[in-house]
Design an enzyme around this catalytic site. Structure first.
Site, PDB file in Angstrom:
ATOM      1  N   LYS A  79     -26.462 -25.002  22.285  1.00 23.68           N
ATOM      2  CA  LYS A  79     -27.538 -26.015  22.357  1.00 23.68           C
ATOM      3  C   LYS A  79     -27.268 -26.955  23.512  1.00 23.68           C
ATOM      4  CE  LYS A  79     -24.918 -29.629  20.861  1.00 23.68           C
ATOM      5  NZ  LYS A  79     -24.540 -30.819  21.615  1.00 23.68           N
ATOM      6  N   GLY A 131     -17.150 -27.689  24.908  1.00 27.91           N
ATOM      7  CA  GLY A 131     -17.949 -27.987  26.102  1.00 27.91           C
ATOM      8  C   GLY A 131     -19.163 -28.846  25.853  1.00 27.91           C
ATOM      9  N   SER A 185     -19.837 -24.768  16.344  1.00 31.07           N
ATOM     10  CA  SER A 185     -20.902 -24.889  15.344  1.00 31.07           C
ATOM     11  C   SER A 185     -21.709 -23.597  15.271  1.00 31.07           C
ATOM     12  CB  SER A 185     -21.840 -26.047  15.698  1.00 31.07           C
ATOM     13  OG  SER A 185     -21.133 -27.260  15.681  1.00 31.07           O
ATOM     14  N   ASP A 200     -23.680 -30.455  14.000  1.00 31.57           N
ATOM     15  CA  ASP A 200     -24.510 -29.598  14.861  1.00 31.57           C
ATOM     16  C   ASP A 200     -24.794 -28.224  14.247  1.00 31.57           C
ATOM     17  OD1 ASP A 200     -24.697 -31.472  16.883  1.00 31.57           O
ATOM     18  OD2 ASP A 200     -22.932 -30.717  17.953  1.00 31.57           O
TER      19      ASP A 200
HETATM   20  O1  C5P Z   1     -19.834 -33.573  12.533  1.00 29.50           O
HETATM   21  P1  C5P Z   1     -18.867 -33.137  13.575  1.00 29.50           P
HETATM   22  O2  C5P Z   1     -17.643 -32.467  12.994  1.00 29.50           O
HETATM   23  O3  C5P Z   1     -19.489 -32.365  14.685  1.00 29.50           O
HETATM   24  O4  C5P Z   1     -18.349 -34.477  14.243  1.00 29.50           O
HETATM   25  C1  C5P Z   1     -17.177 -34.525  15.037  1.00 29.50           C
HETATM   26  C2  C5P Z   1     -16.817 -35.970  15.281  1.00 29.50           C
HETATM   27  O5  C5P Z   1     -17.787 -36.564  16.155  1.00 29.50           O
HETATM   28  C3  C5P Z   1     -16.813 -36.866  14.051  1.00 29.50           C
HETATM   29  O6  C5P Z   1     -15.573 -36.830  13.402  1.00 29.50           O
HETATM   30  C4  C5P Z   1     -17.096 -38.235  14.636  1.00 29.50           C
HETATM   31  O7  C5P Z   1     -15.921 -38.785  15.207  1.00 29.50           O
HETATM   32  C5  C5P Z   1     -18.033 -37.918  15.788  1.00 29.50           C
HETATM   33  N1  C5P Z   1     -19.452 -38.057  15.405  1.00 29.50           N
HETATM   34  C6  C5P Z   1     -19.989 -39.338  15.274  1.00 29.50           C
HETATM   35  N2  C5P Z   1     -21.296 -39.503  14.936  1.00 29.50           N
HETATM   36  C7  C5P Z   1     -22.100 -38.428  14.736  1.00 29.50           C
HETATM   37  C8  C5P Z   1     -21.594 -37.111  14.879  1.00 29.50           C
HETATM   38  C9  C5P Z   1     -20.260 -36.962  15.212  1.00 29.50           C
HETATM   39  O8  C5P Z   1     -19.277 -40.337  15.461  1.00 29.50           O
HETATM   40  N3  C5P Z   1     -23.364 -38.620  14.406  1.00 29.50           N
END
Ligand code: C5P
Length: 305
Positions: A13, A103, A109, A142
Site C-alpha cells: 500500500k 519500507g 501486514s 495496516d
Molecule cells: O499497529 P501496528 O503494529 O502497525 O503499529 C506499529 C506501531 O506504530 C505501534 O506500536 C505504534 O507505536 C505506532 N502506531 C501509532 N499510531 C497508529 C498506528 C501505529 O502510534 N495509529
C-alpha cells in the site's frame, strides 16, 4: 478439506494522505488516512503439514532482516487463526516477498493478511470480509486494508475502513532504501518534533478526495501529504534529496510512503515512470527503484494445491 494448500497474493500500500492526530492513552495516534493498494505483491502459500510437525515458515525473494520465528507477523496470524478456530496447528508457510521490508509499504501486514485469507480458504471457514478484517485489526493497523485492497479511507488506528470512490488507474515509481525504518521510532520522532504544539484532530483532504473521484492525476499529485514525512526525513535526512530529485525529473507528486523510508512518486503514465526510474537509478541517490500501479485488489487466493 478440498485442498492441501492455497496460495494468496497480497498487495503493498501507499498512503495518499496520512493525517496524524495526537497520541492517545493507548500509545497509538488517531489517524485519518487514504490507502491505495499497489501492484507490488507478496505471495503467501499455506500448506497442510503432517500431524505433530507444528508451524514452519520459509521465505524467498526480498528477505533481508525478516525473522522466521514467532516474531514474524505471519506466524502470529497463523497462531491467532489456529486458536480462534481450533485448527490443527500443523502448517507450512512459504512467503515469496517482493514488497520492500520495513519500507512503509505494509509488507509484513500483507503477509499476515495473506495468511488470514489463506487459512479461511484452506479450512473452508467461510468468513465474511468484515470478519477477516476484524481478526486482522487485532494484529496490526495496516492488515485490514491489505485484505480489503482498492482505495479506502482509514480512521482510528488506520484499521476502520470505508471504501473510497475513485476513477482510473495511477502509476507510481517507488524509490527504496537499503535499510528500513522502524514504525514506532518514526511515530516517536513525530511526537518529539511536535513537542509543545497543539495538535489538531486528523482530517481527510476534500481536495484529494475530489481528485480521486475525477481521476485527475495532476490534482492528486498536488494533494498528496504525509504527516510522518518530517519525522522520517529527520531520522533519514537523505530522503529529502530523493524527494527533490524525483520532483526535478517530472514526478507529479512525491511523498514518503507511510513511515518510510520508501519514497513514492506519482507519474502521469507508464512511459514517464520509465523515464523517472532511469533518472533516479543514474542519480545514485536511491538504492533501488520499482514501478507499480494502483488501485489493485486485496489479498486473494490465486492458486489451490
Ligand atoms: O499497529 P501496528 O503494529 O502497525 O503499529 C506499529 C506501531 O506504530 C505501534 O506500536 C505504534 O507505536 C505506532 N502506531 C501509532 N499510531 C497508529 C498506528 C501505529 O502510534 N495509529
Amino acid at each position: 478439506m478440498r485442498f492441501n494448500g492455497v496460495v494468496v497474493r497480497a498487495p503493498a500500500k501507499v498512503n495518499l494522505q496520512l493525517s496524524v492526530g495526537p497520541v492517545g492513552s493507548d500509545g497509538f495516534h488517531e489517524l485519518a488516512t487514504v490507502f491505495q493498494a499497489l501492484s507490488l505483491f507478496d505471495d503467501v502459500t499455506v500448506k497442510l503439514a503432517p500431524p505433530g510437525s507444528g508451524i514452519s515458515l520459509t521465505l524467498s525473494g526480498i528477505t533481508q532482516g525478516v525473522p522466521t520465528d514467532s516474531s514474524n507477523l505471519a506466524v502470529k496470524a497463523v497462531a491467532l487463526m489456529v486458536k480462534n478456530y481450533e485448527l490443527a496447528p500443523d502448517l507450512e508457510i512459504h512467503i515469496k516477498k517482493d514488497i520492500p521490508v520495513a519500507g512503509g509499504m505494509a509488507g509484513g501486514s500483507a503477509d499476515a493478511a495473506g495468511v488470514i485469507v489463506a487459512i479461511d480458504a484452506l479450512f473452508e471457514l467461510g468468513l465474511a470480509r468484515d470478519q477477516l478484517e476484524k481478526i486482522a485489526a487485532q494484529l496490526g493497523s495496516d492488515i485490514p486494508f491489505a485484505i480489503s485492497g482498492g482505495i479506502a479511507i482509514g480512521r482510528g488506528r488506520g484499521d476502520q475502513l470505508t471504501p473510497a470512490l475513485s476513477k482510473g488507474s495511477y502509476h507510481w515509481v517507488l524509490a527504496t532504501s537499503n535499510q528500513g525504518l522502524s514504525t514506532p521510532a518514526v511515530y516517536q520522532e513525530c511526537d518529539r518534533l511536535r513537542e509543545g504544539m497543539n495538535i489538531a484532530q486528523p482530517h481527510i483532504s476534500e481536495t484529494l478526495m475530489q481528485a480521486l473521484r475525477a481521476g485527475d492525476t495532476h490534482a492528486l499529485g498536488r494533494a498528496l501529504s504525509n504527516d510522518l514525512q518530517a519525522a522520517a526525513c529527520s531520522l533519514r535526512p537523505a530522503l529529502r534529496l530523493v524527494l527533490d530529485v524525483g520532483q526535478d525529473y517530472g514526478a507529479l507528486g512525491a511523498l514518503v510512503s507511510g513511515s518510510g523510508p520508501t519514497v513514492a512518486f506519482l507519474v502521469e503514465n507508464e512511459e514517464k515512470g520509465l523515464d523517472l526510474t532511469m533518472a533516479l537509478s543514474s542519480s545514485g541517490v536511491v538504492a533501488g527503484c520499482s514501478r507499480a500501479s494502483g488501485p489493485v485488489h486485496g489479498a486473494r487466493v490465486i492458486e489451490t494445491l
